[in-house]
Write an enzyme that holds these catalytic residues in place. Structure first.
Site, PDB file in Angstrom:
ATOM      1  N   LYS A 246      -5.379 -13.913   6.871  1.00 41.46           N
ATOM      2  CA  LYS A 246      -5.503 -14.755   8.062  1.00 41.46           C
ATOM      3  C   LYS A 246      -4.137 -15.308   8.464  1.00 41.46           C
ATOM      4  O   LYS A 246      -3.309 -15.592   7.603  1.00 41.46           O
ATOM      5  CB  LYS A 246      -6.431 -15.942   7.770  1.00 41.46           C
ATOM      6  CG  LYS A 246      -7.908 -15.600   7.684  1.00 41.46           C
ATOM      7  CD  LYS A 246      -8.727 -16.833   7.373  1.00 41.46           C
ATOM      8  CE  LYS A 246     -10.207 -16.507   7.225  1.00 41.46           C
ATOM      9  NZ  LYS A 246     -10.851 -16.053   8.471  1.00 41.46           N
ATOM     10  N   ARG A 320     -20.467 -11.959   4.435  1.00 42.56           N
ATOM     11  CA  ARG A 320     -21.662 -11.111   4.507  1.00 42.56           C
ATOM     12  C   ARG A 320     -21.811 -10.253   3.256  1.00 42.56           C
ATOM     13  O   ARG A 320     -22.919  -9.871   2.895  1.00 42.56           O
ATOM     14  CB  ARG A 320     -21.617 -10.271   5.798  1.00 42.56           C
ATOM     15  CG  ARG A 320     -20.454  -9.333   5.886  1.00 42.56           C
ATOM     16  CD  ARG A 320     -20.183  -8.863   7.318  1.00 42.56           C
ATOM     17  NE  ARG A 320     -19.581  -9.919   8.142  1.00 42.56           N
ATOM     18  CZ  ARG A 320     -19.286  -9.789   9.443  1.00 42.56           C
ATOM     19  NH1 ARG A 320     -19.561  -8.645  10.076  1.00 42.56           N
ATOM     20  NH2 ARG A 320     -18.741 -10.769  10.117  1.00 42.56           N
TER      21      ARG A 320
HETATM   22  N1  BES Z   1     -14.947 -17.739   7.040  1.00 42.95           N
HETATM   23  C1  BES Z   1     -14.650 -16.881   8.123  1.00 42.95           C
HETATM   24  C2  BES Z   1     -15.303 -17.348   9.430  1.00 42.95           C
HETATM   25  C3  BES Z   1     -14.848 -18.649  10.015  1.00 42.95           C
HETATM   26  C4  BES Z   1     -13.787 -18.686  10.893  1.00 42.95           C
HETATM   27  C5  BES Z   1     -15.517 -19.812   9.749  1.00 42.95           C
HETATM   28  C6  BES Z   1     -13.402 -19.888  11.466  1.00 42.95           C
HETATM   29  C7  BES Z   1     -15.150 -21.006  10.306  1.00 42.95           C
HETATM   30  C8  BES Z   1     -14.081 -21.047  11.164  1.00 42.95           C
HETATM   31  C9  BES Z   1     -15.156 -15.472   7.847  1.00 42.95           C
HETATM   32  O1  BES Z   1     -15.136 -15.054   6.523  1.00 42.95           O
HETATM   33  C10 BES Z   1     -14.291 -14.535   8.619  1.00 42.95           C
HETATM   34  O2  BES Z   1     -13.135 -14.494   8.356  1.00 42.95           O
HETATM   35  N2  BES Z   1     -14.890 -13.825   9.564  1.00 42.95           N
HETATM   36  C11 BES Z   1     -14.156 -12.920  10.384  1.00 42.95           C
HETATM   37  C12 BES Z   1     -15.030 -11.712  10.636  1.00 42.95           C
HETATM   38  C13 BES Z   1     -14.308 -10.571  11.267  1.00 42.95           C
HETATM   39  C14 BES Z   1     -13.310  -9.972  10.294  1.00 42.95           C
HETATM   40  C15 BES Z   1     -15.303  -9.536  11.692  1.00 42.95           C
HETATM   41  C16 BES Z   1     -13.804 -13.634  11.689  1.00 42.95           C
HETATM   42  O3  BES Z   1     -14.584 -14.459  12.165  1.00 42.95           O
HETATM   43  O4  BES Z   1     -12.725 -13.387  12.201  1.00 42.95           O
HETATM   44 ZN    ZN Z   2     -13.259 -14.182   5.974  1.00 43.79          ZN
END
Ligand code: BES
Ligand code: ZN
Ligand code: ZN
Length: 467
Positions: A246, A320
């Site tokens: 990230k 997931r």
């Molecule tokens: N934990 C994150 C989602 C999230 C983002 C929660 C911001 C709260 C605030 C999750 O594991 C994630 O990173 N999801 C990705 C999915 C994508 C790779 C399809 C996302 O939301 O970018």
């Molecule tokens: Zn994630």
């Protein structure tokens, strides 16, 4: 803090008590008459307010009290509150709402703050005057239990990732639930391997912290053969994104990525303390999603506990994966309903903003029932579709499934998460709640910065009222 009632009138309390009065309009005043202080708070320009507005009003009252030096407060009567509400509220419901929201607004996360020399100044006593209604008192007592459990959830969630590893989360679940009727078991890496939870193991590979699988069983129903409700909470104690790392902004709050799991722990605590007559199980697959030489890679194929294989097309879609194994574990309970709770996608935030979590189910009746319970409890939900049309995006390249769509992955991101999970929910009624929108508080919530403690109130309502 004690929240009680009295038949006495406000003016009979001495000068070290702050009187709170409700008035029309929007203004807030702190008035001094002789030696007595009164805080008048405007409920709005109309004659009446909705239940939603009432929750915010109660929190606003607490915020205003906190700005003063007072620690003891006399509130208006039950009748005064009822006089302002548009909906005809039962007095136990109102009592629960008032106590819960007082505690929600009073919460602060200060484990890491140095205490002032004189100690923290906290509200110690709140009394509802001219009120003897027994049902109202019962509601206040329920609200105190619920509010305390939500504070525990928020403490768990707000704790930085370095101090809240899967191992610590497991221990915390045991500590918090000790002395209640909940039986807590924490499975370690060896047991997780035995269960063949390849998705949970895959996500945890990059971390020096081993995964945990937390099992909390509350047998409050008539007997063990009554089908339970199972809550599965995402327990990623820190989400770096893994090798799909990230960016700076995205990583900042990712110690809160176990807040779904934390809400399950808090809900079980409250459910047990309220003595709810239903079997309820809480499950938390917990891991840390880290970057290292041993991290799982984009392109790896994981074998989940169900036997289904998954292409990891993005290591940041880890929630997931761990939930897939959690859902498969849930099968052994032959559940009446399974609800997973997860800060799953940024896309849910894009879709809904910060004022509702997303709810999805293959059975839209379930989604609508949960949405109604959300409105009733204060943890608001809004449905997104999980039609068959969306399922095709969960197909794998080399494996059976892929954790993100092979193309156009950004479209309908929250739904894609739900659709992926639906592949593991075939054998029971199921709903998915994406709580990413409510992970942290926002302007107008009148809540401390950080975790909201949602959806603990909703999970309690599901345990108590879902049919
Ligand atoms: N934990 C994150 C989602 C999230 C983002 C929660 C911001 C709260 C605030 C999750 O594991 C994630 O990173 N999801 C990705 C999915 C994508 C790779 C399809 C996302 O939301 O970018
Ligand atoms: Zn994630
Ligand atoms: Zn995550």
């Amino acid at each position: 803090m004690k929240i009680t009632t009295t038949s006495k009138e406000q003016y009979t309390y001495p000068k070290d008590w702050l009187r709170v009065e409700l008035t029309k309009g929007k203004k807030i005043h702190l008035l001094k008459e002789e030696d007595l202080f009164t805080l008048t708070i405007g409920v709005g320009d109309g004659d009446k307010i909705s239940t939603r507005e009432l929750r915010i009003l109660v929190r606003k009252i607490v915020e205003e009290i906190k700005k003063t030096e007072f620690t003891k407060v006399v509130l208006p009567s039950l009748a005064t509150f009822l006089g302002y509400t548009t909906e005809k509220l039962e007095s136990d419901y109102l009592g629960e709402l008032i106590a819960t929201n007082i505690l929600l607004a009073n919460y602060t996360f200060r484990i890491y703050k140095t205490a002032p020399k004189k100690g923290w100044r906290d509200i110690t006593d709140v009394v509802c005057t001219e009120t003897t209604d027994k049902l109202f008192v019962r509601g206040l007592e329920r609200g105190a239990i619920i509010g305390a459990a939500i504070s525990e959830t928020r403490d768990l969630a707000n704790t930085p990732g370095g101090d809240m590893t899967p191992q610590i989360l497991g221990k915390a679940a045991q500590t918090i639930l000790k002395g209640t009727k909940v039986q807590t078991t924490v499975l370690g890496k060896k047991e997780i391997e035995k269960l063949k939870m390849g998705a949970l193991l895959g996500v945890s590979k990059g971390s020096s912290e081993d995964p945990r699988f937390i099992v909390m069983e509350y047998w409050g129903g008539k007997n063990k053969s009554e089908k339970p409700i199972v809550f599965v909470g995402k327990g990623i104690t820190f989400d770096t994104g893994g090798l799909n790392i990230k960016p700076t902004d995205g990583i900042l709050d990712m110690h809160l990525d176990m807040s779904g799991g934390a809400s399950v722990i808090g809900a079980l605590k409250a459910i047990a303390k309220l003595g709810i007559k239903r079997n309820v199980i809480g499950l938390i697959p917990s891991a840390e999603n880290m970057v290292s030489g041993s991290s799982y890679r984009p392109g790896d194929v994981l074998t989940t506990m169900s036997g289904k294989t998954v292409d990891v097309l993005n290591t940041d879609a880890e929630g997931r994966l761990v939930l897939a194994d959690g859902l498969t574990y849930a099968e052994r309970y032959k559940p009446a309903l399974v609800v997973d709770i997860a800060t799953l996608t940024g896309a849910a935030l894009v879709a809904l903003g910060q004022h509702a979590s997303a709810v999805m189910s293959k059975d839209e009746q379930i989604a609508f029932k949960l949405k109604d319970l959300g409105e009733e409890s204060g943890d608001y939900l809004w449905p997104l579709p999980l039609w068959d049309e969306y399922l095709k995006y969960t197909k794998g390249v080399h494996g059976d499934l892929a954790n993100i769509p092979q193309s156009n992955g950004r479209y309908g991101g929250a739904i894609n998460g739900g659709a992926f999970l639906s592949n593991f929910s075939g054998s029971f009624p199921w709903a998915h709640i994406d709580t990413a929108p409510r992970m942290t508080s926002t302007a107008g919530d009148y809540l401390a910065k950080g975790a909201t403690g949602e959806p603990v109130r909703l999970l309690i309502a599901i345990a108590e009222k879902y049919s």
